[in-house]
Design an enzyme around this catalytic site. Sequence first.
Site, PDB file in Angstrom:
ATOM      1  N   HIS A  58       0.843  -1.214   0.000  1.00 59.50           N
ATOM      2  CA  HIS A  58       0.000   0.000   0.000  1.00 59.50           C
ATOM      3  C   HIS A  58       0.866   1.248   0.000  1.00 59.50           C
ATOM      4  O   HIS A  58       1.429   1.627   1.020  1.00 59.50           O
ATOM      5  CB  HIS A  58      -0.957   0.031   1.194  1.00 59.50           C
ATOM      6  CG  HIS A  58      -1.969   1.133   1.070  1.00 59.50           C
ATOM      7  ND1 HIS A  58      -3.305   0.906   0.845  1.00 59.50           N
ATOM      8  CD2 HIS A  58      -1.825   2.477   1.080  1.00 59.50           C
ATOM      9  CE1 HIS A  58      -3.947   2.060   0.742  1.00 59.50           C
ATOM     10  NE2 HIS A  58      -3.052   3.036   0.881  1.00 59.50           N
ATOM     11  N   HIS A  60       1.652   5.314  -2.190  1.00 56.13           N
ATOM     12  CA  HIS A  60       1.208   6.365  -3.141  1.00 56.13           C
ATOM     13  C   HIS A  60       2.447   6.964  -3.798  1.00 56.13           C
ATOM     14  O   HIS A  60       3.014   7.935  -3.308  1.00 56.13           O
ATOM     15  CB  HIS A  60       0.411   7.445  -2.405  1.00 56.13           C
ATOM     16  CG  HIS A  60      -0.888   6.938  -1.865  1.00 56.13           C
ATOM     17  ND1 HIS A  60      -2.093   7.084  -2.529  1.00 56.13           N
ATOM     18  CD2 HIS A  60      -1.170   6.234  -0.742  1.00 56.13           C
ATOM     19  CE1 HIS A  60      -3.053   6.506  -1.828  1.00 56.13           C
ATOM     20  NE2 HIS A  60      -2.523   5.985  -0.735  1.00 56.13           N
ATOM     21  N   GLN A 153      -9.292   9.185  -5.978  1.00 54.72           N
ATOM     22  CA  GLN A 153      -9.078   9.849  -4.680  1.00 54.72           C
ATOM     23  C   GLN A 153     -10.266  10.715  -4.251  1.00 54.72           C
ATOM     24  O   GLN A 153     -10.606  10.795  -3.073  1.00 54.72           O
ATOM     25  CB  GLN A 153      -7.814  10.720  -4.770  1.00 54.72           C
ATOM     26  CG  GLN A 153      -7.576  11.670  -3.613  1.00 54.72           C
ATOM     27  CD  GLN A 153      -7.008  10.992  -2.391  1.00 54.72           C
ATOM     28  OE1 GLN A 153      -5.848  10.591  -2.373  1.00 54.72           O
ATOM     29  NE2 GLN A 153      -7.828  10.839  -1.360  1.00 54.72           N
ATOM     30  N   HIS A 211      -9.354   1.784  -0.547  1.00 53.88           N
ATOM     31  CA  HIS A 211      -9.228   2.511   0.708  1.00 53.88           C
ATOM     32  C   HIS A 211     -10.601   2.358   1.361  1.00 53.88           C
ATOM     33  O   HIS A 211     -11.588   2.892   0.848  1.00 53.88           O
ATOM     34  CB  HIS A 211      -8.929   3.986   0.457  1.00 53.88           C
ATOM     35  CG  HIS A 211      -7.503   4.271   0.093  1.00 53.88           C
ATOM     36  ND1 HIS A 211      -6.941   3.840  -1.085  1.00 53.88           N
ATOM     37  CD2 HIS A 211      -6.532   4.967   0.748  1.00 53.88           C
ATOM     38  CE1 HIS A 211      -5.677   4.240  -1.130  1.00 53.88           C
ATOM     39  NE2 HIS A 211      -5.406   4.925  -0.038  1.00 53.88           N
ATOM     40  N   GLU A 214     -11.479   4.309   6.135  1.00 53.21           N
ATOM     41  CA  GLU A 214     -10.374   5.023   6.806  1.00 53.21           C
ATOM     42  C   GLU A 214     -10.988   6.191   7.560  1.00 53.21           C
ATOM     43  O   GLU A 214     -10.964   7.345   7.122  1.00 53.21           O
ATOM     44  CB  GLU A 214      -9.324   5.515   5.800  1.00 53.21           C
ATOM     45  CG  GLU A 214      -8.075   6.053   6.519  1.00 53.21           C
ATOM     46  CD  GLU A 214      -6.985   6.536   5.582  1.00 53.21           C
ATOM     47  OE1 GLU A 214      -7.240   6.625   4.361  1.00 53.21           O
ATOM     48  OE2 GLU A 214      -5.888   6.852   6.072  1.00 53.21           O
ATOM     49  N   ASP A 310       2.308   3.267   2.920  1.00 51.79           N
ATOM     50  CA  ASP A 310       1.314   4.272   2.531  1.00 51.79           C
ATOM     51  C   ASP A 310       1.960   5.556   2.001  1.00 51.79           C
ATOM     52  O   ASP A 310       1.697   5.961   0.870  1.00 51.79           O
ATOM     53  CB  ASP A 310       0.382   4.584   3.715  1.00 51.79           C
ATOM     54  CG  ASP A 310      -0.964   5.171   3.284  1.00 51.79           C
ATOM     55  OD1 ASP A 310      -1.167   5.349   2.063  1.00 51.79           O
ATOM     56  OD2 ASP A 310      -1.803   5.441   4.156  1.00 51.79           O
ATOM     57  N   TRP A 316       0.475  13.864   3.308  1.00 53.45           N
ATOM     58  CA  TRP A 316      -0.126  13.223   4.482  1.00 53.45           C
ATOM     59  C   TRP A 316       0.879  12.896   5.574  1.00 53.45           C
ATOM     60  O   TRP A 316       0.513  12.720   6.731  1.00 53.45           O
ATOM     61  CB  TRP A 316      -0.853  11.931   4.063  1.00 53.45           C
ATOM     62  CG  TRP A 316      -2.007  12.190   3.169  1.00 53.45           C
ATOM     63  CD1 TRP A 316      -3.284  12.489   3.548  1.00 53.45           C
ATOM     64  CD2 TRP A 316      -2.006  12.226   1.740  1.00 53.45           C
ATOM     65  NE1 TRP A 316      -4.081  12.692   2.445  1.00 53.45           N
ATOM     66  CE2 TRP A 316      -3.323  12.536   1.330  1.00 53.45           C
ATOM     67  CE3 TRP A 316      -1.036  12.025   0.761  1.00 53.45           C
ATOM     68  CZ2 TRP A 316      -3.690  12.646  -0.020  1.00 53.45           C
ATOM     69  CZ3 TRP A 316      -1.400  12.138  -0.575  1.00 53.45           C
ATOM     70  CH2 TRP A 316      -2.698  12.444  -0.949  1.00 53.45           C
TER      71      TRP A 316
HETATM   72 FE   FE2 Z   1      -3.474   5.171   1.038  1.00 50.13          FE
END
Ligand code: FE2
Length: 430
Positions: A58, A60, A153, A211, A214, A310, A316
């Site tokens: 997982h 990005h 997203q 996803h 979350e 992630d 993030w």
């Molecule tokens: Fe993610």
Amino acid sequence: MSFDLLIKNANLPDGQTGIDIACQNGKIAAVEAGIAGDAATVIDAKGQLVSPPYVDCHFHMDATLSLGLPRMNKSGTLLEGIALWGELKEILTVDAVIERALRYCDLAVSQGLLAIRSHVDVCDDRMTGVEALLEVKKKVAPYIDLQLVAFPQDGLYRSPTAEKNLLKALDMGVDVVGGIPHFERTMDDGARSVTRLCEIAAERGLRVDLHCDESDDPMSRHIETLAYETQRLGLQGRTAGSHLTSMHSMDNYYVSKLLPLIAEAGVHAIANPLINITLQGRHDTYPKRRGQTRVPEMRDYGINVSFGHDCVMDPWYSQGSGDMLEVASMGFHVAQMTSRDDIRYAYDCVTTHPAKAMGLEGYGIAKGNKADLVLLQARDTIEAIRLKANRLAIVRGGKVIAKSEPRLTTLSLEGRPGTVDPSAYAPSEG
Ligand code: FE2
């Protein structure tokens, strides 16, 4: 017998010691004690751990190493991160995404991370990330298995062109169907998106990785729909729920019904400990929920659980270094899984478990598998996690593609001269 590569006197993750590993034509030719023969390259592991490579299921990669562009995430929340990513998306170029992703892949190789599943945002009509990461996938194929997920997203239904773009990304060669049901406008839209995304995957013979939930909202139950659709459409073993943090806050009675359904459908679970320990519980005062999904309970039901990285230096998360041992360490800490078996399990959550979730073929240290290996400055998996151990050699297809010197520190203390080897402390038996 002459091999391409022979690693002698290795410890293996399953606890075997004094093992030799012979590699020939990109494959593992033998794994046993005392292999006779020579090789073009011989490595003496000296009783250190040889592991299959790390797998991050997982990530990005379209956002990685973009920290500070165009500004920092001040609140540190998921929602400001998404808003910030929206600002950055407007100014992304294909070349810049490729350059950052390739730099991250260099870092990954240096950490023995040789398989990555990366989500790529399709809520951009220019398809910048998709174009860039498909190019990166080709470029890194000799040394990293990069699997891409078409990730809407901004929501499959919440963003007007998301579905069209997602289908286009799959047509362009993106491997896996992604989604974000908890971010749709309503619970109903979220559930509909799960159904639609699973149908797209079933029609095209693809895998699904959403996803999913979350959130700290205990009523966010899209994992239930994902398990149902997996069953209905015959997608067992090919779907994954990423994050699943709402499960932390769910009612125990409901969870006792949910876990068998996830297990029965063969849905893979992917927790992202570094990220969710910083993002969850943000609306709480005290006590603050940790937010990580229920890892030990899922293990008890036989659900395949992985830990993902992630984010690394993006809107993030400002930290991270491609080190899956750091991910495993945070995972067992947050889950309070502290027994010896628990920590060994955490190691599996960044190696064999994500390899299974991604459907990697020929993974693992066994005769006939791919000769992809990592030699560590640690004797076993527990010590590897404790030390975030130095990677001494990275092997891909039987060739050494990266190496480093042992991490040793020379002391100049009065009366106590010497060298500190971090792996030379107490036995990690038991
Ligand atoms: Fe993610």
